[in-house]
Design a protein around this motif. Structure first.
Motif, mmCIF file in Angstrom:
data_model
loop_
_atom_site.group_PDB
_atom_site.id
_atom_site.type_symbol
_atom_site.label_atom_id
_atom_site.label_comp_id
_atom_site.label_asym_id
_atom_site.label_seq_id
_atom_site.Cartn_x
_atom_site.Cartn_y
_atom_site.Cartn_z
ATOM 1 N N PHE A 18 0.870 -1.181 0.000
ATOM 2 C CA PHE A 18 0.000 0.000 0.000
ATOM 3 C C PHE A 18 0.897 1.217 0.000
ATOM 4 C CE2 PHE A 18 -2.769 -3.294 1.423
ATOM 5 C CZ PHE A 18 -4.010 -2.942 0.922
ATOM 6 N N THR A 20 1.143 4.626 0.866
ATOM 7 C CA THR A 20 0.467 5.637 1.677
ATOM 8 C C THR A 20 1.361 6.873 1.802
ATOM 9 O OG1 THR A 20 1.429 4.962 3.781
ATOM 10 C CG2 THR A 20 -0.493 3.739 3.047
ATOM 11 N N VAL A 25 3.598 0.376 2.726
ATOM 12 C CA VAL A 25 3.243 -0.679 3.684
ATOM 13 C C VAL A 25 3.295 -2.004 2.933
ATOM 14 C CG1 VAL A 25 1.448 -1.566 5.225
ATOM 15 C CG2 VAL A 25 1.678 0.904 4.899
ATOM 16 N N ALA A 27 2.223 -5.149 2.778
ATOM 17 C CA ALA A 27 1.180 -5.950 3.421
ATOM 18 C C ALA A 27 1.366 -7.442 3.159
ATOM 19 C CB ALA A 27 -0.194 -5.497 2.933
ATOM 20 N N GLU A 46 -2.540 -13.452 12.994
ATOM 21 C CA GLU A 46 -3.212 -12.381 13.738
ATOM 22 C C GLU A 46 -3.654 -11.245 12.827
ATOM 23 O OE1 GLU A 46 -0.367 -11.326 16.706
ATOM 24 O OE2 GLU A 46 0.987 -10.443 15.264
ATOM 25 N N SER A 47 -4.416 -10.343 13.411
ATOM 26 C CA SER A 47 -4.955 -9.209 12.672
ATOM 27 C C SER A 47 -3.827 -8.412 12.021
ATOM 28 C CB SER A 47 -5.721 -8.338 13.667
ATOM 29 O OG SER A 47 -6.519 -7.445 12.965
ATOM 30 N N GLY A 48 -4.004 -8.083 10.760
ATOM 31 C CA GLY A 48 -3.007 -7.278 10.060
ATOM 32 C C GLY A 48 -1.911 -8.098 9.397
ATOM 33 N N SER A 49 -2.011 -9.444 9.440
ATOM 34 C CA SER A 49 -0.936 -10.256 8.871
ATOM 35 C C SER A 49 -1.028 -10.374 7.352
ATOM 36 C CB SER A 49 -0.897 -11.644 9.527
ATOM 37 O OG SER A 49 -2.144 -12.277 9.427
ATOM 38 N N GLY A 50 -2.097 -9.869 6.755
ATOM 39 C CA GLY A 50 -2.168 -9.834 5.290
ATOM 40 C C GLY A 50 -3.119 -10.840 4.676
ATOM 41 N N LYS A 51 -3.942 -11.480 5.499
ATOM 42 C CA LYS A 51 -4.827 -12.530 5.010
ATOM 43 C C LYS A 51 -5.847 -11.987 4.003
ATOM 44 C CE LYS A 51 -6.339 -13.544 9.195
ATOM 45 N NZ LYS A 51 -5.722 -12.466 9.994
ATOM 46 N N SER A 52 -6.521 -10.897 4.378
ATOM 47 C CA SER A 52 -7.547 -10.351 3.482
ATOM 48 C C SER A 52 -6.935 -9.727 2.237
ATOM 49 C CB SER A 52 -8.391 -9.297 4.201
ATOM 50 O OG SER A 52 -9.095 -9.884 5.254
ATOM 51 N N VAL A 53 -5.822 -9.042 2.405
ATOM 52 C CA VAL A 53 -5.168 -8.406 1.259
ATOM 53 C C VAL A 53 -4.793 -9.473 0.227
ATOM 54 C CG1 VAL A 53 -3.062 -7.207 0.539
ATOM 55 C CG2 VAL A 53 -4.345 -6.378 2.516
ATOM 56 N N PRO A 65 -4.824 2.626 -2.174
ATOM 57 C CA PRO A 65 -3.472 2.649 -2.729
ATOM 58 C C PRO A 65 -2.760 1.296 -2.731
ATOM 59 C CG PRO A 65 -3.400 3.385 -0.459
ATOM 60 C CD PRO A 65 -4.833 3.036 -0.751
ATOM 61 N N HIS A 217 -9.576 -16.689 12.348
ATOM 62 C CA HIS A 217 -8.777 -16.580 13.566
ATOM 63 C C HIS A 217 -8.966 -17.841 14.406
ATOM 64 C CE1 HIS A 217 -7.701 -12.251 13.666
ATOM 65 N NE2 HIS A 217 -8.746 -12.143 12.869
ATOM 66 N N MET A 283 4.527 -2.498 9.771
ATOM 67 C CA MET A 283 4.738 -2.904 8.373
ATOM 68 C C MET A 283 5.342 -1.775 7.526
ATOM 69 S SD MET A 283 3.609 -5.999 8.337
ATOM 70 C CE MET A 283 2.626 -6.699 7.032
HETATM 71 N N1 LIG Z 1 -6.064 0.788 2.625
HETATM 72 C C1 LIG Z 1 -4.931 0.471 3.250
HETATM 73 N N2 LIG Z 1 -3.938 1.380 3.394
HETATM 74 C C2 LIG Z 1 -2.792 1.081 4.031
HETATM 75 N N3 LIG Z 1 -2.522 -0.124 4.557
HETATM 76 C C3 LIG Z 1 -3.466 -1.071 4.461
HETATM 77 C C4 LIG Z 1 -4.721 -0.830 3.817
HETATM 78 N N4 LIG Z 1 -5.454 -1.969 3.872
HETATM 79 C C5 LIG Z 1 -4.691 -2.870 4.536
HETATM 80 N N5 LIG Z 1 -3.497 -2.339 4.882
HETATM 81 C C6 LIG Z 1 -2.416 -3.004 5.614
HETATM 82 O O1 LIG Z 1 -2.244 -4.301 5.090
HETATM 83 C C7 LIG Z 1 -1.899 -5.199 6.152
HETATM 84 C C8 LIG Z 1 -2.683 -6.445 6.033
HETATM 85 O O2 LIG Z 1 -4.067 -6.182 6.208
HETATM 86 P P1 LIG Z 1 -5.176 -7.316 6.094
HETATM 87 O O3 LIG Z 1 -6.479 -6.634 6.060
HETATM 88 O O4 LIG Z 1 -4.852 -8.236 4.978
HETATM 89 O O5 LIG Z 1 -4.998 -8.091 7.463
HETATM 90 P P2 LIG Z 1 -5.774 -9.394 7.954
HETATM 91 O O6 LIG Z 1 -4.743 -10.454 8.173
HETATM 92 O O7 LIG Z 1 -6.891 -9.701 7.026
HETATM 93 O O8 LIG Z 1 -6.313 -8.917 9.366
HETATM 94 P P3 LIG Z 1 -7.715 -9.237 10.101
HETATM 95 O O9 LIG Z 1 -7.502 -10.543 10.773
HETATM 96 O O10 LIG Z 1 -7.863 -8.132 11.067
HETATM 97 O O11 LIG Z 1 -8.800 -9.257 9.071
HETATM 98 C C9 LIG Z 1 -2.110 -4.459 7.453
HETATM 99 O O12 LIG Z 1 -0.847 -4.224 8.031
HETATM 100 C C10 LIG Z 1 -2.790 -3.177 7.065
HETATM 101 O O13 LIG Z 1 -2.303 -2.117 7.826
#
Ligand SMILES: Nc1ncnc2c1ncn2[C@@H]1O[C@H](COP(=O)(O)OP(=O)(O)OP(=O)(O)O)[C@@H](O)[C@H]1O
Ligand SMILES: [Mg+2]
Length: 329
Positions: A18, A20, A25, A27, A46-53, A65, A217, A283
């Motif tokens: 990303f 920013t 970042v 991800a 854990e949250s923020g580890s990049g699973k959804s991205v 971005p 999770h 990150m």
């Molecule tokens: N729009 C964005 N702008 C900047 N960074 C982003 C954006 N969307 C996600 N990120 C970053 O990408 C990383 C991964 O996010 P992601 O949503 O994939 O986490 P996740 O593993 O799905 O978490 P969760 O379990 O909370 O759903 C995070 O560090 C987050 O800060």
């Protein structure tokens, strides 16, 4: 799992950043895996580890971005990163479907649920109006919605959270996709409905032999539904293996921490969870070396200097940790 399964999806060194104002970042920092037809892979971390991205990247739904900056995502031999808008639209809902945590992300409030599901079908398949209607009723029945003839005429806001989740699953499954990506599909639901939805997904998976990427999770859910698990930390897969490997023979200190921090499925009553000490990685400014090193009890000198390579422990159990790297002499 049989050995001669057909390869469906191959992710190679996928990198997503990303861009920013504060900086880049990272991800997703280079993940690779293969998924075969009919295989169910869990992704935990854990949250923020990049699973959804990672999931959004496969679907071509990454929002600015965010940008895929490297690697490939090959579906049935084609790199979906090369697809144009039209090809992506053809792929989504048809070959790959996604279930989101929040059903309202993909349900349109101004159309009846029946129309939305029928529309998904007619957009991708050459079916008559009458056949589409019959298929919608059949699918609503399959996902456990009573009285589907009546329900299909309702709007999303007229349904309970559990019913909406079922409608979303029906929408995801109506075209019989080869791959279903389920991103925390049940966290918003109460425990009884969670269990019903999981049973339903298992049922459909058995019937249609679709592959599933199940992001959660909840390690209990993983044990229940998955063949294989990938553990993500700070945008990388740090350990991957069969459910038995990850639960009974975990090798990465983060996996061990994750297991210790999860409620046991067989817990009699309230049990204290052991959180993993330390804070998740920044990150924007990831440290050199292994991302988990600052939180790792077993951290060695090498760990803060260089990223650990993959160590293959056999039978698809792979770990990225310096402790597992065989020494030369
Ligand atoms: N729009 C964005 N702008 C900047 N960074 C982003 C954006 N969307 C996600 N990120 C970053 O990408 C990383 C991964 O996010 P992601 O949503 O994939 O986490 P996740 O593993 O799905 O978490 P969760 O379990 O909370 O759903 C995070 O560090 C987050 O800060
Ligand atoms: Mg997520």
């Amino acid at each position: 799992m049989s050995e001669n399964r057909e390869l469906l999806l191959s992710v190679k060194d996928l990198r997503v950043s990303f861009f920013t104002h504060a900086g880049e970042v990272k991800a997703v920092g280079g993940i690779s895996y293969d998924l075969h037809r009919g295989e169910v892979m869990g992704i935990v971390g854990e949250s923020g580890s990049g699973k959804s991205v990672e999931a959004y990247s496969i679907m071509g739904l990454l929002q600015s971005p965010g940008r895929v900056i490297g690697g490939s995502i090959t579906l049935d031999g084609e790199n979906v990163l090369d697809y144009n808008k039209e090809q992506l639209q053809k792929m989504r809902g048809n070959r790959i479907s996604m279930i989101f945590q929040n059903p309202m992300t993909c349900l349109n409030p101004v159309y009846t649920v029946g129309n939305q599901i029928a529309e998904a079908l007619t957009a991708h398949k050459n079916v008559s109006h009458a056949d589409a209607r019959a298929a919608v009723i059949e699918m609503l029945k399959l996902v456990g919605i009573p009285n589907p003839e009546k329900r299909m005429k309702q709007y999303p806001h007229e349904l309970s959270g559990g019913m909406r989740q079922r409608v979303m699953i029906a929408l995801a499954l109506i075209c019989e996709p080869d791959l279903l990506i389920a991103d925390e599909p049940t966290t918003a639901l109460d425990v009884t409905i969670q269990a019903q939805i999981l049973e339903l997904m298992k049922d459909v998976q058995k019937k249609t032999q679709m592959a599933i990427i199940f992001i959660t999770h909840n390690l209990g859910v993983v044990a229940d539904i998955c063949d294989r698990v990938s553990v993500m930390y700070a945008g990388k897969i740090v350990e991957t293996g069969s459910v038995a490997d990850i639960f009974y023979r975990p090798r990465h200190p983060y996996t061990l921490g994750l297991l210790a921090s999860m409620p046991r499925v067989d817990a009699q009553e309230y049990e204290r969870l052991v959180p993993i000490e330390g804070t998740p990685v920044d990150m924007l400014n990831p440290p050199p070396g292994c991302a988990f090193a600052p939180r790792c009890e077993k951290c060695m000198n090498i760990c803060i200097k260089a990223d650990p390579p993959e160590t293959d422990l056999g039978d698809g159990h792979i770990v990225n940790c310096w402790m597992e790297v065989p020494r030369d002499e």
